[in-house]
Every structure is written in structure tokens, then in C-alpha cells.
Design a protein around this motif. Structure first.
Motif, PDB file in Angstrom:
ATOM      1  N   GLY A  90      72.760   5.325  13.512  1.00 17.68           N
ATOM      2  CA  GLY A  90      71.962   6.060  14.475  1.00 17.68           C
ATOM      3  C   GLY A  90      70.476   5.849  14.289  1.00 17.68           C
ATOM      4  O   GLY A  90      70.012   5.423  13.222  1.00 17.68           O
ATOM      5  N   ASP A  91      69.735   6.171  15.318  1.00 19.50           N
ATOM      6  CA  ASP A  91      68.277   6.044  15.328  1.00 19.50           C
ATOM      7  C   ASP A  91      67.676   6.751  14.115  1.00 19.50           C
ATOM      8  O   ASP A  91      67.902   7.937  13.891  1.00 19.50           O
ATOM      9  CB  ASP A  91      67.758   6.661  16.625  1.00 19.50           C
ATOM     10  N   GLY A  92      66.916   6.000  13.308  1.00 21.73           N
ATOM     11  CA  GLY A  92      66.225   6.571  12.154  1.00 21.73           C
ATOM     12  C   GLY A  92      67.006   6.564  10.862  1.00 21.73           C
ATOM     13  O   GLY A  92      66.456   6.926   9.811  1.00 21.73           O
ATOM     14  N   SER A 255      62.199   3.924  22.034  1.00 21.20           N
ATOM     15  CA  SER A 255      62.189   3.196  20.774  1.00 21.20           C
ATOM     16  C   SER A 255      63.412   3.544  19.929  1.00 21.20           C
ATOM     17  O   SER A 255      64.105   4.526  20.169  1.00 21.20           O
ATOM     18  CB  SER A 255      60.910   3.512  19.983  1.00 21.20           C
ATOM     19  N   VAL A 256      63.643   2.711  18.931  1.00 24.19           N
ATOM     20  CA  VAL A 256      64.708   2.935  17.964  1.00 24.19           C
ATOM     21  C   VAL A 256      64.212   2.432  16.622  1.00 24.19           C
ATOM     22  O   VAL A 256      63.509   1.431  16.553  1.00 24.19           O
ATOM     23  CB  VAL A 256      66.026   2.249  18.401  1.00 24.19           C
ATOM     24  N   ARG A 257      64.570   3.135  15.551  1.00 25.45           N
ATOM     25  CA  ARG A 257      64.032   2.833  14.229  1.00 25.45           C
ATOM     26  C   ARG A 257      65.141   2.770  13.188  1.00 25.45           C
ATOM     27  O   ARG A 257      66.176   3.415  13.318  1.00 25.45           O
ATOM     28  CB  ARG A 257      63.025   3.916  13.806  1.00 25.45           C
ATOM     29  N   CYS A 258      64.860   2.027  12.132  1.00 28.50           N
ATOM     30  CA  CYS A 258      65.720   2.024  10.951  1.00 28.50           C
ATOM     31  C   CYS A 258      64.887   1.601   9.754  1.00 28.50           C
ATOM     32  O   CYS A 258      63.790   1.066   9.901  1.00 28.50           O
ATOM     33  CB  CYS A 258      66.937   1.124  11.134  1.00 28.50           C
ATOM     34  N   ARG A 259      65.424   1.853   8.569  1.00 26.07           N
ATOM     35  CA  ARG A 259      64.753   1.423   7.350  1.00 26.07           C
ATOM     36  C   ARG A 259      65.818   0.883   6.396  1.00 26.07           C
ATOM     37  O   ARG A 259      66.988   1.310   6.422  1.00 26.07           O
ATOM     38  CB  ARG A 259      63.987   2.575   6.694  1.00 26.07           C
ATOM     39  N   PHE A 260      65.402  -0.045   5.560  1.00 26.80           N
ATOM     40  CA  PHE A 260      66.331  -0.734   4.680  1.00 26.80           C
ATOM     41  C   PHE A 260      66.111  -0.259   3.246  1.00 26.80           C
ATOM     42  O   PHE A 260      65.018  -0.432   2.693  1.00 26.80           O
ATOM     43  CB  PHE A 260      66.149  -2.248   4.806  1.00 26.80           C
ATOM     44  N   GLU A 261      67.159   0.339   2.689  1.00 27.00           N
ATOM     45  CA  GLU A 261      67.069   0.935   1.373  1.00 27.00           C
ATOM     46  C   GLU A 261      68.143   0.385   0.445  1.00 27.00           C
ATOM     47  O   GLU A 261      68.969  -0.439   0.849  1.00 27.00           O
ATOM     48  CB  GLU A 261      67.205   2.466   1.487  1.00 27.00           C
ATOM     49  N   GLY A 262      68.124   0.864  -0.800  1.00 26.18           N
ATOM     50  CA  GLY A 262      69.101   0.421  -1.783  1.00 26.18           C
ATOM     51  C   GLY A 262      70.450   1.041  -1.532  1.00 26.18           C
ATOM     52  O   GLY A 262      70.787   1.420  -0.422  1.00 26.18           O
ATOM     53  N   GLU A 263      71.249   1.188  -2.600  1.00 27.00           N
ATOM     54  CA  GLU A 263      72.637   1.646  -2.473  1.00 27.00           C
ATOM     55  C   GLU A 263      72.740   2.904  -1.625  1.00 27.00           C
ATOM     56  O   GLU A 263      71.968   3.825  -1.782  1.00 27.00           O
ATOM     57  CB  GLU A 263      73.215   1.922  -3.871  1.00 27.00           C
TER      58      GLU A 263
END
Length: 263
Positions: A90-92, A255-263
């Protein structure tokens, strides 16, 4: 078991292993003797395997919708892959990098279907009737082939290099935006890194969806009510790394957002 079936089963198993252990594999194309049907058979073998394992099919993705990508891969038409429920974000939401290999992102328009597209001789009118709404979407592509050393047979076998996808939260009717002339800007960590427009996607994302609908009828996996269609890229691919935040803006779709994180 014929040599062709052995090739299909062995290649499908290698792709599944690459998913499981995160280790990309060598290109597969030399085993297929230039036969796209074999590549799609490998994709279908894994689709059947994953469905039997309990994964839920929720849509399709269209790949290679731009002439530039088609020329790079040696294509005269797009390709397709399967979307499973566990691929959707989902967004975010935060996306775990552990789910991905060599990830890249691209901006797209996603269509949600409120009707089946399962008859012969489908037309654009059928697609217009079936699309309930559209949202901006980030597709996170991920290749199980090492160093992205792919041609068409590799990416088709590898479920069209599908990874994950992120849907925006501002649904719009088709009458509320222009899917052909809408502009797109993608930002990474607040800096613009890609631009594009609806026309870059097969000339019209709805025509790309019509191509997909006809192809799905042809191969026996027609699009159904409730399916999501990732209709193809509006601009270039962008690489991502741990810690990156991506925001996609599509005129008329928000707009649509995401972030790339660890485990």
C-alpha cells in the motif's frame, strides 16, 4: 519426460531456488532455442507451482510496452507476468529489501477491473466498461537473472521480472484523468530521477490493457472481476538501494510513495 519438458521443469526449479536463496542465476535463453513458447511454459510451470503452494493470483503486469525496451529485448510486442497477493503493498508502506534481487522501480497506471474480460473478440469498449478505477502505481521489478543480463526469453521465464508493486490511494474514474496525456515524475530521496507520460506506454495504457486481455484469453488465464492490471511503464527504470524513498506523481492520479528498508 521429453527433453523440452525437462528443460521447462529444470529452469522453473532454478528460478524458484533463486527466489528462495536470493542468489541470481545465469541467463536461461540458450536452453530455449529462441522459442518464446518455452519461456512462457516456464513461467506457467511456476505459476501452477505457486498456486498449488497457496499463493493467490490477483492480476497481471504488462512489460516491454515501450519501443525502446522492445528493441533492447528483440520484441515486436509486450510481454506479461502474474501478480500475486503477496506482491502488493500500500501507499507509504516500507518494502523489505530481502524480498528483492537487483531491484529497480518504474511508474505506471494500475487499473482495477469490475468485470470479466474473458470473451473472444474483445475491443477497447470492453476494457473501458470493465475498468472501475485507476491509481498511480510503483512497480518494483526484480530479476533473478544475474546482472540483469536478460533478453526476452529470460524475462518471460522469470515472470516478466516481476517483484513487488505499490498502489496509490487516490482512485480515479477514467473520465477524471487522461491516461494518454497524463505526465509522470518520479523522485528518489526528494530528487527527480525520471519523467514520462501515458503515451509512452504502448501509445495508450488502455490499449496495452486490451492487448493483455486478448492475450490472457488466448493462453487460458483470462482477466477476471477484481483483478489488478499494471499497464506498463510511463518512463525509464530507476535503480533503488537500501534507505531510498520513492515518490511517484501522475497528473490526475495524485502520488504514491514507498521506502526501501531492511528485514
Amino acid at each position: 519426460m521429453t527433453p523440452e519438458v525437462m528443460t521447462i521443469e529444470r529452469a522453473a526449479a532454478e528460478i524458484r531456488q533463486a527466489y528462495a536463496d536470493g542468489r541470481p542465476i545465469k541467463p536461461l535463453r540458450e536452453r530455449m532455442a529462441g522459442d518464446a513458447d518455452v519461456a512462457y511454459a516456464i513461467q506457467e510451470a511456476n505459476t501452477k507451482f505457486w498456486l498449488a503452494e497457496g499463493r493467490h493470483l490477483v492480476g497481471r503486469k504488462i512489460g516491454a510496452t515501450s519501443k525502446a525496451v522492445q528493441n533492447m529485448l528483440g520484441l515486436d510486442q509486450p510481454d506479461y507476468g502474474m501478480l500475486f497477493a503477496d506482491m502488493a503493498f500500500g501507499d507509504g508502506e516500507a518494502i523489505p529489501m530481502s524480498r528483492l534481487q537487483q531491484p529497480r522501480v518504474e511508474g505506471e497506471i494500475a487499473f482495477y477491473l469490475s468485470d470479466d474480460l474473458d470473451t473472444d473478440r474483445l475491443t477497447l469498449a470492453d476494457v473501458l466498461h470493465a475498468v472501475e478505477y485507476a491509481v498511480a502505481a510503483i512497480e518494483v521489478v526484480s530479476s533473478r537473472i544475474e546482472n540483469w543480463n536478460i533478453k526476452i526469453l529470460d524475462t518471460v521465464a522469470d515472470n516478466a521480472s516481476a517483484g513487488l508493486y505499490v498502489l496509490g490511494s487516490q482512485p480515479r474514474k477514467l473520465s477524471e484523468f487522461d491516461p494518454v496525456l497524463c505526465g509522470m515524475v518520479m523522485e528518489r530521496r526528494g530528487e527527480p530521477v525520471a519523467t514520462g507520460a501515458g503515451i509512452a506506454c504502448y501509445g495508450n495504457p488502455l490499449v496495452a490493457t486490451l492487448w493483455l486481455a486478448r492475450k490472457m484469453v488466448e493462453v487460458g488465464r483470462p482477466l477476471k472481476k477484481g483483478d489488478t492490471v499494471l499497464s506498463g511503464s510511463l518512463g525509464p527504470l530507476v535503480g533503488v538501494a537500501l534507505g531510498d524513498a520513492i515518490e511517484l506523481k501522475v497528473s490526475g492520479l495524485g502520488s504514491v510513495r514507498c521506502r526501501f528498508e531492511g528485514e
